[in-house]
Design an enzyme around this catalytic site. Structure first.
Site, PDB file in Angstrom:
ATOM      1  N   GLU A  35      -4.029  19.419   8.921  1.00  0.00           N
ATOM      2  CA  GLU A  35      -5.067  20.693   8.965  1.00  0.00           C
ATOM      3  C   GLU A  35      -5.340  20.899  10.333  1.00  0.00           C
ATOM      4  OE1 GLU A  35      -7.303  18.867   5.712  1.00  0.00           O
ATOM      5  OE2 GLU A  35      -7.536  21.040   4.940  1.00  0.00           O
ATOM      6  N   GLY A  56      -6.240  15.823   6.761  1.00  0.00           N
ATOM      7  CA  GLY A  56      -6.865  16.590   8.011  1.00  0.00           C
ATOM      8  C   GLY A  56      -6.110  16.551   9.239  1.00  0.00           C
ATOM      9  N   GLU A  84      -3.674  15.117  -0.265  1.00  0.00           N
ATOM     10  CA  GLU A  84      -4.788  14.860  -1.043  1.00  0.00           C
ATOM     11  C   GLU A  84      -4.784  14.947  -2.629  1.00  0.00           C
ATOM     12  OE1 GLU A  84      -4.367  17.153   1.395  1.00  0.00           O
ATOM     13  OE2 GLU A  84      -5.581  16.964   3.126  1.00  0.00           O
ATOM     14  N   ALA A 117      -8.409  12.842   6.871  1.00  0.00           N
ATOM     15  CA  ALA A 117      -9.809  12.367   6.607  1.00  0.00           C
ATOM     16  C   ALA A 117     -10.015  10.858   6.611  1.00  0.00           C
ATOM     17  CB  ALA A 117     -10.556  13.131   5.657  1.00  0.00           C
TER      18      ALA A 117
HETATM   19  N1  COA Z   1      -8.391   7.085   6.256  1.00  0.00           N
HETATM   20  C1  COA Z   1      -8.924   5.873   6.437  1.00  0.00           C
HETATM   21  N2  COA Z   1      -8.111   4.861   6.752  1.00  0.00           N
HETATM   22  C2  COA Z   1      -6.870   4.936   7.040  1.00  0.00           C
HETATM   23  C3  COA Z   1      -6.365   6.320   6.946  1.00  0.00           C
HETATM   24  C4  COA Z   1      -7.075   7.179   6.378  1.00  0.00           C
HETATM   25  N3  COA Z   1      -6.822   8.396   5.914  1.00  0.00           N
HETATM   26  N4  COA Z   1      -5.065   6.234   6.906  1.00  0.00           N
HETATM   27  C5  COA Z   1      -4.466   5.038   7.354  1.00  0.00           C
HETATM   28  N5  COA Z   1      -5.598   4.300   7.367  1.00  0.00           N
HETATM   29  C6  COA Z   1      -5.884   2.939   7.925  1.00  0.00           C
HETATM   30  C7  COA Z   1      -5.374   1.882   6.886  1.00  0.00           C
HETATM   31  O1  COA Z   1      -6.313   1.749   5.881  1.00  0.00           O
HETATM   32  C8  COA Z   1      -4.940   0.814   7.600  1.00  0.00           C
HETATM   33  O2  COA Z   1      -6.316   0.067   7.847  1.00  0.00           O
HETATM   34  P1  COA Z   1      -6.310  -1.593   7.746  1.00  0.00           P
HETATM   35  O3  COA Z   1      -5.183  -1.969   9.104  1.00  0.00           O
HETATM   36  O4  COA Z   1      -7.712  -1.934   8.225  1.00  0.00           O
HETATM   37  O5  COA Z   1      -6.141  -1.737   6.514  1.00  0.00           O
HETATM   38  C9  COA Z   1      -4.615   1.464   8.959  1.00  0.00           C
HETATM   39  O6  COA Z   1      -5.115   2.698   9.141  1.00  0.00           O
HETATM   40  C10 COA Z   1      -3.187   1.364   9.073  1.00  0.00           C
HETATM   41  O7  COA Z   1      -2.589   2.137   7.969  1.00  0.00           O
HETATM   42  P2  COA Z   1      -1.350   1.443   6.843  1.00  0.00           P
HETATM   43  O8  COA Z   1      -1.574   2.061   5.565  1.00  0.00           O
HETATM   44  O9  COA Z   1      -1.493   0.229   6.937  1.00  0.00           O
HETATM   45  O10 COA Z   1      -0.020   2.109   7.814  1.00  0.00           O
HETATM   46  P3  COA Z   1       1.239   2.205   7.080  1.00  0.00           P
HETATM   47  O11 COA Z   1       2.246   2.433   8.015  1.00  0.00           O
HETATM   48  O12 COA Z   1       1.697   1.141   6.028  1.00  0.00           O
HETATM   49  O13 COA Z   1       1.232   3.673   6.342  1.00  0.00           O
HETATM   50  C11 COA Z   1       0.474   5.980   6.132  1.00  0.00           C
HETATM   51  C12 COA Z   1       0.752   4.913   7.055  1.00  0.00           C
HETATM   52  C13 COA Z   1      -0.143   7.059   7.166  1.00  0.00           C
HETATM   53  C14 COA Z   1       1.603   6.381   5.194  1.00  0.00           C
HETATM   54  C15 COA Z   1      -0.842   5.518   5.386  1.00  0.00           C
HETATM   55  O14 COA Z   1      -1.743   5.003   6.281  1.00  0.00           O
HETATM   56  C16 COA Z   1      -1.359   6.595   4.468  1.00  0.00           C
HETATM   57  O15 COA Z   1      -0.927   7.118   3.521  1.00  0.00           O
HETATM   58  N6  COA Z   1      -2.509   7.012   4.815  1.00  0.00           N
HETATM   59  C17 COA Z   1      -3.451   7.992   4.110  1.00  0.00           C
HETATM   60  C18 COA Z   1      -3.066   9.379   4.295  1.00  0.00           C
HETATM   61  C19 COA Z   1      -3.773  10.207   3.536  1.00  0.00           C
HETATM   62  O16 COA Z   1      -3.766  10.240   2.297  1.00  0.00           O
HETATM   63  N7  COA Z   1      -4.473  11.312   4.168  1.00  0.00           N
HETATM   64  C20 COA Z   1      -5.302  12.160   3.401  1.00  0.00           C
HETATM   65  C21 COA Z   1      -6.444  11.864   3.544  1.00  0.00           C
HETATM   66  S1  COA Z   1      -7.575  12.922   2.777  1.00  0.00           S
END
Ligand code: COA
Length: 259
Positions: free
Chosen positions: A113, A110, A133, A65
């Site tokens: 999911e 998500g 989450e 999400a």
């Molecule tokens: N929601 C909003 N933005 C997200 C996102 C999410 N779930 N997942 C990634 N992004 C965005 C980041 O904020 C970043 O944006 P920016 O470039 O404007 O700062 C971009 O996507 C790239 O992500 P980044 O975190 O820089 O890549 P990474 O390779 O360092 O890490 C992940 C990848 C997937 C490990 C990391 O993005 C992450 O942990 N995401 C969230 C996962 C999560 O908790 N999902 C459940 C949500 S309820």
């Protein structure tokens, strides 16, 4: 129909639906969720489409999400958000046409999911899965607490849910979260050939299998067996069953029409 964050292409009755918001790792904001709902409705209704592949653009399938939309949400809005996503994901799960998630990269929150709401999951070797989450103070809201234990069992599901850890595609295969793992450059061809095998079969039978499994899993066994018998009885009178049985006896491939 045009979309802001989705692309749709159809070839040989297989629709490929791609979540296309790669700069945010295809995070599911309200627009993407709404578009997924519109797209699956459109594809289920289309006579040109027999099955759907769902994938992501860039290095993620869907990284969850959209976290930016999760702060300053009231309890009532939170419930509405979760119910809307659940209802839209359910449309992928109850689609009478097979839905296959081709998981190309991160499938977190998500995203995991959404993949679980599809009938089958094929993963690229580099794909990563998880329900993180709890790290945000939340629980999954789009069905993760319910579909994960149904797929992998209670103990494994609780381990993933409580640690919020990420697992790789081979571990996901080992625990039954995905059906197949293939090299990244073969992901779409592997998903396509699995769907081609499905599409050689009678369309009404595909829909009936999906319905019997979906509804049957929510029933007591005796009720579910009665449902199966009813589906069997309906199918046995169809032209496609007449054609399928005749083709077998005549030692030729069947020509199904969906009637
Ligand atoms: N929601 C909003 N933005 C997200 C996102 C999410 N779930 N997942 C990634 N992004 C965005 C980041 O904020 C970043 O944006 P920016 O470039 O404007 O700062 C971009 O996507 C790239 O992500 P980044 O975190 O820089 O890549 P990474 O390779 O360092 O890490 C992940 C990848 C997937 C490990 C990391 O993005 C992450 O942990 N995401 C969230 C996962 C999560 O908790 N999902 C459940 C949500 S309820």
């Amino acid at each position: 129909m045009s979309y802001q964050h989705l692309t749709v292409s159809v070839q040989d009755r297989i629709a490929t639906l791609t979540v296309n918001r790669p700069d945010k790792l295809n995070a599911l904001n309200a627009v993407v969720i709404g578009e997924l709902g519109r797209a699956i409705d459109e594809l289920v209704a289309s006579e040109d489409v027999g099955a759907v592949i769902l994938t992501g653009a860039g290095r993620a399938f869907v990284a969850g999400a959209d976290i930016a939309e999760l702060s300053a949400v009231s309890a009532l809005e939170g419930r509405r958000l979760a119910r809307r996503g659940q209802e839209i994901f359910r449309r992928f799960e109850t689609s009478p046409k097979p839905t296959v998630a081709a998981v190309n990269g991160f499938a977190l929150g998500g995203g995991c999911e959404l993949a679980m709401a599809c009938h089958v999951r094929v993963a690229a070797e580099g794909a990563k899965f998880g329900q993180p989450e709890v790290k945000l103070g939340l629980i999954p809201g789009y069905g993760g607490t319910q579909r994960l234990p149904r797929l992998v069992g209670r103990g494994r599901a609780l381990q993933l849910l409580l640690t919020g850890e990420m697992i790789d595609a081979h571990e996901a295969l080992r625990i039954g979260l995905v059906n197949r793992v293939v090299p990244g450059d073969q992901l779409l061809s592997a998903a396509t050939s699995m769907i081609q095998q499905m599409l050689m079969n009678a369309p009404l039978a595909l829909g009936a299998c999906i319905d019997a499994v979906d509804r049957g899993l929510q029933m007591a066994l005796d009720d579910a067996l009665a449902l199966e018998a009813t589906q069997f009885a309906v199918l046995i009178t169809t032209s496609d069953t007449a054609e399928g049985t005749r083709a077998f006896l005549e030692k030729r491939p069947p020509r199904f029409t969906g009637a």
